[in-house]
Design an enzyme around this catalytic site. Structure first.
Site, PDB file in Angstrom:
ATOM      1  N   GLY A 129       5.862  -7.529  14.226  1.00 20.07           N
ATOM      2  CA  GLY A 129       5.693  -7.134  12.834  1.00 20.07           C
ATOM      3  C   GLY A 129       4.318  -6.640  12.468  1.00 20.07           C
ATOM      4  CB  CYS A 152     -20.708 -29.710   8.019  1.00 23.02           C
ATOM      5  SG  CYS A 152     -19.233 -30.056   7.014  1.00 23.02           S
ATOM      6  CB  SER A 192       1.383  -0.724  12.015  1.00 21.91           C
ATOM      7  OG  SER A 192       0.266  -1.080  11.215  1.00 21.91           O
ATOM      8  CG  HIS A 214      -7.410 -10.199   8.814  1.00 20.84           C
ATOM      9  ND1 HIS A 214      -6.391  -9.268   8.871  1.00 20.84           N
ATOM     10  CD2 HIS A 214      -8.339  -9.792   9.717  1.00 20.84           C
ATOM     11  CE1 HIS A 214      -6.700  -8.339   9.765  1.00 20.84           C
ATOM     12  NE2 HIS A 214      -7.871  -8.644  10.298  1.00 20.84           N
ATOM     13  CD1 TRP A 271      -2.488  -1.609  -0.119  1.00 25.98           C
ATOM     14  CD2 TRP A 271      -2.619  -1.825   2.098  1.00 25.98           C
ATOM     15  NE1 TRP A 271      -3.400  -2.604   0.136  1.00 25.98           N
ATOM     16  CE2 TRP A 271      -3.507  -2.756   1.496  1.00 25.98           C
ATOM     17  CE3 TRP A 271      -2.538  -1.792   3.484  1.00 25.98           C
ATOM     18  CZ2 TRP A 271      -4.298  -3.632   2.238  1.00 25.98           C
ATOM     19  CZ3 TRP A 271      -3.330  -2.664   4.227  1.00 25.98           C
ATOM     20  CH2 TRP A 271      -4.199  -3.563   3.609  1.00 25.98           C
TER      21      TRP A 271
END
EC number: 2.3.1.-
Length: 355
Positions: free
Chosen positions: A214, A144, A216, A133, A71
């Protein structure tokens, strides 16, 4: 690759602060801080690690908000650099150190924001791991809830159907479930998985030491989970090269490459980092191995506050482990309000200003 993962997400304008300058502790200071970290690990009975994209950069997978993150480069109009694919990425020294810490009983649980699958492929037990995530290698039956760990990435994102069906038999002699399989990768507005969020919340509340590696800590609610440890009287250690959102809450901040920090930590604990011998999936943790003799840790002449740079070095030292000089009671074990949140929070945007 994280590049393809990021490209597969829906457009989202506010991705938090990207490209913040990195901070490096001088070698002697780093050594003293890792000594103190080893002491905290030895003194603690319930250690939880919270991991982010920074633990996988050594494997060739770029992070998101670092100086060359996906990003960060996107904001500059540049293409991010990548050196591998998810399938070819190898677990780092940090991944394998976490495997060994769990094997000897010094690590209770790992909460991860990563989707690269390296924790699972390293052999870390899945019953001691919450992947908030999702995982690029995992698909789940919509009927199931059986999960399948694949050798290659599933191929879809955003909890979409993969085109495969569940093969679990309903009962002896009956046909298979045949529910549709879906990927487990969240998009920005998707709710976090009930089971993983409940386990992560419970582990964070019950920990007497949370260590972040690691990350933020900008994405909520994942980034706020380490604060649950602080609220219950535990300690918080942050290992990251960039400033994080919760630096002011940390008892110890370490600015160094996570592989260097974990390698030194294992040395101070008298533990070897195991070699990775290929992908293997471990569903349940094995009985803990006996711990090696504890090496003598050199005393540090600085308090935690001095190590963090918040107290002048020539001030009167305070006890290393407790700010007020007296040891607080062990954090009370607390169960989550329910086995799983009825309406789990969404993966929401990062807060704009890190502290």
């Amino acid at each position: 690759m994280s590049v393809n993962y990021a490209a597969g997400l829906s457009p989202y304008a506010d991705k938090g602060k990207c490209g913040l300058p990195e901070i490096f502790d001088p070698p002697e200071e780093l050594e003293r801080k890792v000594w103190e970290l080893a002491r905290l690990v030895r003194q603690s009975s319930n250690v939880v690690f919270h991991t982010g994209a920074g633990i996988s950069t050594a494997s060739g997978i770029p992070d998101f908000r670092g100086p060359h993150g996906v990003w960060t480069m996107e904001e500059r109009g540049l293409a991010p650099k990548f050196d591998t694919t998810f399938e070819n990425a190898r677990p780092t020294q940090t991944h394998m150190a976490l495997v060994q810490l769990e094997r000897v009983g010094l690590l209770h649980f790992v909460v991860s924001q990563n989707v690269d699958g390296l924790h699972v492929r390293s052999g870390f037990p899945r019953d001691k791991l919450a992947e908030l995530h999702g995982n690029m290698f995992v698909e789940e039956c919509a009927k199931c809830k059986t999960q399948y760990v694949r050798d290659t990435v599933v191929g879809t994102m955003g909890l979409k159907t993969t085109g495969r069906l569940c093969t679990v038999a309903k009962a002896r002699g009956l046909r298979a479930c045949r529910g549709e399989l879906r990927d487990t990768i969240l998009d920005w507005e998707d709710a976090l998985p009930d089971r993983d969020l409940a386990l992560a919340d419970e582990a964070s509340r019950n920990a007497d030491l949370s260590i972040t590696l690691g990350t933020s800590l900008q994405i909520r609610p994942s980034g706020n989970l380490p604060l649950a440890t602080k609220r219950r009287g535990g300690k918080l250690v942050i290992v990251n090269l960039q400033p994080t959102k919760h630096d002011r809450h940390a008892d110890l901040r370490i600015h160094g490459y996570v592989d260097d920090v974990m390698t030194q930590l294992m040395k101070h604990l008298g533990l070897e980092i195991p070699a990775w011998d290929g992908p293997r999936v471990l569903e349940k943790a094995l009985p803990p191995l006996p711990r090696p003799p504890t090496p003598k840790l050199e005393p540090t002449d600085k308090s935690l506050a001095q190590l963090n740079g918040s107290v002048p070095a020539d001030s009167k030292p305070e006890p290393c482990t407790w700010h007020n000089g007296s040891q607080p009671a062990s954090p009370k074990r607390e169960q989550p309000d329910s086995p799983a949140p009825r309406r789990p929070p969404k993966r929401v945007k990062a807060e704009v200003t890190p502290s």
